[in-house]
Design a protein around this motif. Structure first.
Motif: not given
Length: 161
Positions: A70-85
């Motif tokens: 489900f590619k959840l690791q992408f979601y967690f990584l983006i939120n943790k590091n506050k990526y814009h895109y």
């Protein structure tokens, strides 16, 4: 400066197709480093001294396979590091990320998916993924036209390069 996470975690498993495109794509990103802060999400097969690299960790546990599917690791990584895109130079993305940019190279997998996993992904998941994506990049007007027809996407959401 906008922070962009680039998903090349699939990179390094062959020297054809998506890998060649990803390699060329990364070279183009090097020219934009003054305007954006790029981070490469990669696997242990690829590193690049020009960019900050984050390595995708995976194990064979059932939980890890579920998270990976489900590619959840992408979601967690983006939120943790506050990526814009979250940008993927391929058709891989996460159903849980709204600010993502997905690249679609052709429509053959949508029209003729062969393995069972591919049938599920291209018949169901990719429709949701592309509808939730901020932008879709494709390399031909034919693919753009077919995506608007097959997945019923707004053509303004698709950019041809």
């Amino acid at each position: 400066m906008k922070k962009i996470l680039i998903n090349i975690s699939y990179f390094g498993y062959s020297s054809f197709g998506l890998d060649v495109h990803a390699r060329n794509f990364i070279d183009l990103l090097d020219e934009l480093k003054s305007d954006y802060n790029f981070t490469l999400l990669t696997n242990s097969n690829y590193t690049d001294d020009r960019f900050h690299c984050v390595f995708l960790k995976r194990s064979d546990s059932l939980l890890s396979k579920f998270i990976y599917f489900f590619k959840l690791q992408f979601y967690f990584l983006i939120n943790k590091n506050k990526y814009h895109y979250f940008l993927t130079p391929a058709h891989y993305g996460s159903l849980f990320i709204r600010n993502q940019i997905i690249t679609i190279h052709d429509v053959i997998p949508y029209l003729f998916p062969t393995p069972f996993k591919q049938k599920i992904y291209f018949k169901f998941i990719i429709h949701i993924l592309l509808n939730r994506s901020k932008k879709i990049i494709t390399d031909s007007n034919y693919v753009k036209k077919e995506l608007t027809k097959i997945i019923n996407l707004d053509s303004n959401k698709i950019t041809t390069v």
